[in-house]
Each structure stands twice: as structure tokens, then as C-alpha cells.
Design a protein around this motif. Structure first.
Motif, PDB file in Angstrom:
ATOM      1  N   ALA A 151       0.735  -0.978   0.087  1.00 16.07           N
ATOM      2  CA  ALA A 151      -0.060   0.338  -0.095  1.00 16.07           C
ATOM      3  C   ALA A 151       0.750   0.837   0.017  1.00 16.07           C
ATOM      4  O   ALA A 151       0.224   2.032   0.825  1.00 16.07           O
ATOM      5  CB  ALA A 151      -1.085   0.085   1.157  1.00 16.07           C
ATOM      6  N   PRO A 172       1.855   4.013  -1.047  1.00 16.15           N
ATOM      7  CA  PRO A 172       2.029   5.477  -2.065  1.00 16.15           C
ATOM      8  C   PRO A 172       2.822   5.324  -3.316  1.00 16.15           C
ATOM      9  O   PRO A 172       3.764   6.091  -2.928  1.00 16.15           O
ATOM     10  CB  PRO A 172       1.527   7.195  -1.168  1.00 16.15           C
ATOM     11  N   VAL A 232       1.421   7.586   4.632  1.00 17.64           N
ATOM     12  CA  VAL A 232       0.655   7.500   4.258  1.00 17.64           C
ATOM     13  C   VAL A 232      -0.772   8.879   4.887  1.00 17.64           C
ATOM     14  O   VAL A 232      -0.974   9.643   4.303  1.00 17.64           O
ATOM     15  CB  VAL A 232      -0.812   6.819   4.025  1.00 17.64           C
ATOM     16  N   LEU A 268       0.055  12.673   3.983  1.00 19.66           N
ATOM     17  CA  LEU A 268      -0.493  13.445   2.987  1.00 19.66           C
ATOM     18  C   LEU A 268      -1.277  13.760   3.071  1.00 19.66           C
ATOM     19  O   LEU A 268      -1.881  14.745   2.283  1.00 19.66           O
ATOM     20  CB  LEU A 268      -0.805  11.992   1.979  1.00 19.66           C
TER      21      LEU A 268
END
Lengths: 581, 96
Positions: free
Chosen positions: A101, A103, A142, A145
């Protein structure tokens, strides 16, 4: 370690991690069906910890797991994990699922987003494989972000609620700002610390150029846990937390069996040798034959056929073997037949913790019953005192627990001129037997002296003996005490010779005396015999005299009677006259 | 790039979550403004088709994938910031 693990895994509502030491600290593992926050700096071992948790679950606990990798790709994680001997490709088919996962680097962000999609995707996967454990590795990536702190927090809450909903035992790893500022982590995770049921902090610090890894359980709802920092290592088999001694641990089986120290007279001094499973400390300045004495023990152990491990922090194995051969300790044969294993640890760099774990691993691998560590004081050098101290404590504790007879030497620094009791590592109080080696400089000589400072449970000699190394082996000699001074070396030899001469003289004198006495005795006996003969003669003579006198008298009376008869005198009157003098 | 190319979009949404609803609305506005009659939008609800999201490696919602014209681009978020979004879609030039 295996029995400890199995006993721990029986605890309900805890998910064992399979990490040596960690399950002991937390009394069984991570909270089952709850979330654990794992924090630490870069390279502090978060990924290894969480991966090991999943592998253990999949392999041994029938709890399949999911690894959500936000940072590293699963391929790289698996490659890295290969070195720990975890069979990830095998597990991956059914019990372990990796979700990449990360990014994408060219990801374009426009506005707000959430993790709802991922959770929905995961949900289907989890249902499919019946996963019970999940790891979100590097959630901070994550969340970074998201610009708005409130939104970050919202995602954290979403995740947490989702984990609780699904009763998954989860680990969320996150970077802590730095090792020193562990309490001041990002606000997002600050709130997370309060939210989760268990928080573990991994730290990685450098003290005196030596790396130290520590693990601390910050909180654990509904369970007692060890609150102290525990050192840990990432070793050949993964994450390993140094065992923390718990007071309730079973006492090791103590034995009354004695094992030879390899020096006959030392055994006598100790009343039979070391106890099996005892910890023996040999202290002394450099060159006092600490290594030799400990090697004598190793040789004796090998001769009995006991598997022995010799760890040298000083020199190369071949060097040690060569040097010991010069004093009649031949180890090469035992090295060849595998009874003895020698490890030169000079090249191992690291904290005392590293040493301990390595030594333990080697000992376990070799199934050693006897262990020699020469010298243990090296640990003092490589790290701070406190760590080395606790490591030495744990070394002795572990050796005792496993019934390994441990002989370790400790170098005393001559220059610092410490008192005799000042063993740099204060393990002297823990050791069962403490032998001190010293130099005695006297009359232009330097001689080695050996004394037993203490030996628990055995009567032992209080005398300082001289330790003599010769090409035929190690022996001890009695020392002479003259005028309050202990004599060793040449002085002792001179004293011995003088005594020998004196003894010879005394012996000769005694012999002479005996001869004289013999002669006198003989003479007296002869005299006694002649006197006896004389006595017998005299007695005969006396007897003869008595007899002749009696005869004479008889003759006389008979003669008188005859005269009377011849004269016809009155016999009665005559008789009366005779009776009355 | 030809002006007559038909844009193909795929939008992953998480049910009727606020973010997703916004993204859908914003995408609609954008297409009407810049790509009238030359766009196709496929909407995938990850709640309904979780395996699809997994297969396509979509973890953050809402996410927009521009399939045609190449290169394929993934844009995450509510699609609210128009300028960077347009640049990413290669539509920046007409707007300036």
C-alpha cells in the motif's frame, strides 16, 4: 526457550508474539483483539517485530495475518525476512497476506481522501482467509499526505474503530520523532497513544560508540507488565528481547555433583572441585594464568566427555590452543572430535547484550554443559557499566538455569591498583566460587599465587598456594610462611632444601643413637644373662649348704640316740631335756 | 495530443462517504467544463467490489484513474484543487 514459550502461550486474551523475552515481559503477548501501537525511530526494528508477530501467529497459533506495507514493498520485506529463517513464501499462500500500500511516487493528490477504500478491500480479504492478526507498517507515511491534523486524527480513529470492530489483534507502527524525544511524538500519534490498549516503544541509542537497542512497554491496559526498558537484539532468528528475570521463576535443579577444576590440588583445596552448574569467577591481573586455569577446566571437562564451549575475547582460537599446549593442556584433540568448541569473539563488535545473546546461541547450538568465557571483563569495555553489569548477572542466571557449569575470568587492571575486591564487574557476589590469582614480587622474582576468596557450600582451604606452570601441566605448591612472609619461587625452593638437609641430618643422628642404644641394650642383656647364671649357681650352692647342714644335724641326733641307747640312759628324760632348750 | 481523444476515467469511491460524493461531483463539473462529450466515467464502489480495489491496488479513496489517454495517472482526493488536477490530466493549457 521453547518451554517458556509454550507455557506463556496458554494465557487467554493474549496473542503471543513468539518473540523471546517479549511474551515474558507482557505476561503472554499483545492484547488479543486489540490494537498495539509500536513506536520507534528509523531502524529500530519495528518491521521485524511486527513481522515476527505475524509469522508466529501464522505458523504456531493458527492465526493468519495480514501485513499492510506502507513503506517498504512486500518483496523487499520478504527478502529481508529471509535471513531470519522464516518461511514466508510458504506461509504466504494461505496464512500470510502482504498488501503493498505504498503511495506511488507519482501519486497526485487533489483534495481530501480517506482510508475507507483500503479498509473495505482488506475486509474482504480478511474474511476470505480468516485473518486474526494485522499489521499496519509505517502508518505515518500515508498520514503525512493529509495536511490537516484533524483529518489525520480522523483516519487514525477510523482505523482504530475498524480494528476493534473486527476483533483483530493489530499492530500499528509509527516513527517516533527521535530516540531521545520519544515522548514528544507527532500529535496524531500522541492521541493514538491514549487510544490504543498497548503501546511499545523501541529505541536505538549509541553509548560510547556501541549501539544499544531497548524496548519498553509504555502502557498495557488490563494487564501487568514489566515497565523497565529491556535490551533487545535483532539476531539471526529475529527479534530477541533480553530475558528479564522474574522473581517467580523456578529454581534450577541444584546438583551436589562435583566437577574437576582440572588441577588436582585445586580440587582438594575446594573439597572436591567445583559444583556442577556453579559459576566460577577467576580474577587476576593480566598474565596471572587465568586463561590457563580456565582451560584446564575445559580440558578436564572434555576428558569426561562433556561438551564444552570456550569463548575467548582475547585471542584467536589457534593462538589459545598453541599457548595452552606449552603448559601441557592439549585441546586440539578435543577440538577435532567436536567435544570442544572454541570461539574467538575478538572480532565481534557490539554491546554486552550482543555478546550474551551470541554466547547463549552458541552454547545452545553446541549443547554445552561447560562454558568458559575468557575474559568476561571485556563486556565492561564495550558499553556502559550498568548494561555490562546486568548482562553479567543474566549470564550467571542463565547458566544456572540451564545447569551449565560456567567459568569466567575477569581481568583486573593492575594500573588502577584497585583493591582485591574491586572486580570491575561486580559479579563476584553472584559467582559461587571466586578464585583470585595474584602476583607476588619478592626477592627479585614474580610468582603466581592462588587463593580461594569464596566458595559457596564447600569447605575450602584458606591458604595462598603457588601456581606453577610447567610443560607438564598446572600444579599448585604449598607456600612457606616464614616470619609472617609468604615464600614463593626460589625462596620457597631454598626453604624446602634447607628443610630437606635438616631432615637428613636429624635422620642420621637418630640412626646413630639407635645403634648405640642397641649396643647398650645388648650389653645389658649379656650382663643380665651372666648374673642370672651366677644367681642360679649361688642358689644351688645355698641349697647344697642347707641340705648338708640338715644331714649333719640328722647324723648328730642319730648319733646321740645311738649313744643314749648305748649308754642306756632314760630316754624320756633325755627327750624332755632335748625339748626344752 | 489530439483534441478529439475520448478521456476514460475510473473513479473509486467508498460508498456514499462525504469525500467520495465530493469527488464524484467535482469530476462531473470538470468533465462538463473541459471535456464535454468526450469522457467516460466508470464508478467503482469499493464497498461493493472490494476485490477489485485490492487487485487495482487502490487504498485511498476517493481515487481517480485516468486510463486514456496515456500515461495512466492516479489522482487521490476529492478532486477539489483544480489547477494541479488539470495539470495532471494534461488539461492545464486550455485553462490558462
Amino acid at each position: 526457550m521453547k518451554p517458556i514459550q509454550s507455557s506463556v502461550s496458554a494465557v487467554p486474551n493474549k496473542a503471543p508474539t513468539g518473540i523471546t523475552g517479549f511474551d515474558e515481559i507482557t505476561g503472554g503477548g499483545l492484547p488479543h483483539g486489540r490494537t498495539t501501537l509500536l513506536m520507534g525511530g528509523a531502524g529500530s526494528g519495528k518491521t521485524v517485530f511486527s513481522l515476527q508477530f505475524l509469522v508466529h501467529g501464522a505458523q504456531d497459533c493458527k492465526e493468519p495475518g495480514v501485513f499492510v506495507a506502507f513503506e517498504e514493498t512486500s518483496k523487499r520485506i520478504m527478502a529481508n525476512a529471509e535471513s531470519f529463517g522464516w518461511k514466508l513464501p510458504e506461509l504466504q499462500r494461505k496464512k500470510l497476506y502482504f498488501l503493498d500500500a505504498q503511495p506511488l511516487p507519482d501519486l497526485i493528490q487533489s483534495g481530501d481522501f480517506d482510508l475507507g477504500g483500503m479498509l473495505a478491500a482488506l475486509e474482504s480479504r480478511i474474511k476470505e482467509m480468516g485473518a486474526r492478526r494485522i499489521v499496519f507498517d509505517a502508518l505515518d507515511i500515508v498520514l503525512a499526505l493529509l495536511t490537516d491534523p484533524a483529518k489525520k486524527r480522523r483516519e487514525v480513529y477510523r482505523l482504530h474503530a475498524w480494528l476493534l470492530d473486527h476483533e483483530l489483534t493489530g499492530i500499528i507502527t509509527a516513527k517516533a520523532g527521535g530516540d531521545e524525544t520519544i515522548s514528544v511524538i507527532q500529535q496524531t500519534f500522541g492521541c493514538m497513544q491514549f487510544m490504543v490498549d498497548c503501546a511499545v516503544i523501541l529505541s536505538h541509542s549509541v553509548a560510547l560508540g556501541v549501539s544499544h537497542r531497548n524496548l519498553r512497554v509504555q502502557k498495557y491496559r488490563g494487564s501487568s507488565f514489566d515497565e523497565n526498558e529491556a535490551p533487545f537484539l535483532i539476531g539471526a532468528k529475529g527479534f530477541e528481547v533480553a530475558d528479564v528475570r522474574t522473581p517467580g521463576r523456578l529454581n534450577a535443579q541444584m546438583s551436589n555433583e562435583r566437577v574437576s577444576s582440572g588441577v588436582e590440588r585445586l580440587d582438594t583445596m575446594l573439597g572436591g572441585g567445583y559444583y556442577r552448574g556453579a559459576s566460577v569467577l577467576i580474577t587476576g591481573y593480566s598474565g596471572t594464568a587465568k586463561t590457563t586455569l580456565s582451560a584446564a577446566f575445559a580440558e578436564a571437562a572434555c576428558r569426561r566427555g562433556e561438551r564444552t564451549l570456550f569463548v575467548s575475547f582475547d585471542s584467536d582460537c589457534s593462538e589459545v590452543v598453541r599457548n595452552l599446549a606449552s603448559v601441557g593442556i592439549r585441546l586440539d584433540h578435543y577440538l577435532k572430535n567436536g567435544c570442544l568448541r572454541m570461539i574467538s569473539a575478538r572480532s565481534i563488535a557490539g554491546s554486552a547484550e550482543t555478546y550474551l545473546v551470541r554466547v547463549k546461541a552458541f552454547a545452545r547450538e553446541h549443547e554445552a554443559r561447560c562454558l568458559v568465557i575468557d575474559p568476561v571483563s571485556t563486556w565492561y569495555k564495550s558499553g556502559n557499566d550498568l548494561t555490562a553489569q546486568s548482562v553479567a548477572d543474566r549470564l550467571i542466571d542463565w547458566a544456572k538455569g540451564d545447569g551449565i557449569t560456567l567459568v569466567c575470568t575477569s581481568l583486573l587492571d593492575e594500573m588502577s591498583n584497585r583493591a582485591q575486591s574491586g572486580s570491575s564487574l561486580q559479579i563476584s557476589s553472584l559467582a559461587d566460587t571466586w578464585i583470585h590469582l595474584s602476583y607476588l614480587v619478592q626477592a627479585g622474582e614474580r610468582n603466581r599465587g592462588l587463593s580461594i576468596v569464596k566458595s559457596r557450600g564447600t569447605a575450602h582451604s584458606n591458604q595462598v598456594r603457588e601456581l606453577i606452570l610447567s610443560d607438564s601441566g598446572v600444579t599448585l605448591a604449598d607456600t612457606y610462611t616464614a616470619g609472617g612472609e609468604v615464600l614463593m619461587g626460589t625462596l620457597r625452593w631454598e626453604k624446602e632444601r634447607a628443610e630437606r638437609v635438616a631432615a637428613e641430618a636429624a635422620e642420621a643422628e637418630a640412626k646413630l643413637k639407635r645403634v648405640t642404644l642397641d649396643a647398650e641394650e645388648a650389653e645389658l642383656e649379656v650382663r643380665l644373662k651372666s648374673l642370672k647364671t651366677l644367681l642360679a649357681a649361688k642358689q644351688l650352692e645355698k641349697e647344697l649348704l642347707v641340705r648338708s647342714t640338715r644331714n649333719h644335724e640328722g647324723e648328730r641326733s642319730r648319733g646321740r640316740t645311738q649313744i643314749n641307747e648305748l649308754r642306756g640312759a632314760d630316754a624320756a628324760i633325755a627327750g624332755e631335756k632335748e625339748g626344752r632348750p | 495530443m489530439s483534441r478529439r481523444v475520448i478521456y476514460k476515467f475510473r473513479l473509486y469511491v467508498a460508498g456514499d462517504a462525504l469525500n467520495s460524493a465530493q469527488a464524484l461531483a467535482n469530476l462531473g463539473l470538470l468533465c462538463r467544463e473541459y471535456l464535454p462529450d468526450r469522457h467516460e466515467i466508470e464508478v467503482i464502489d469499493v464497498f461493493k467490489e472490494p476485490k477489485r480495489a485490492l487487485a487495482d491496488a487502490i487504498f485511498m479513496t476517493p481515487a481517480l484513474v485516468k486510463l486514456v489517454p496515456s500515461p495512466v495517472r492516479i489522482i487521490v482526493g476529492t478532486l477539489s484543487q483544480t489547477q494541479p488536477l488539470l495539470q495532471a490530466l494534461g488539461l492545464a493549457a486550455p485553462s490558462s
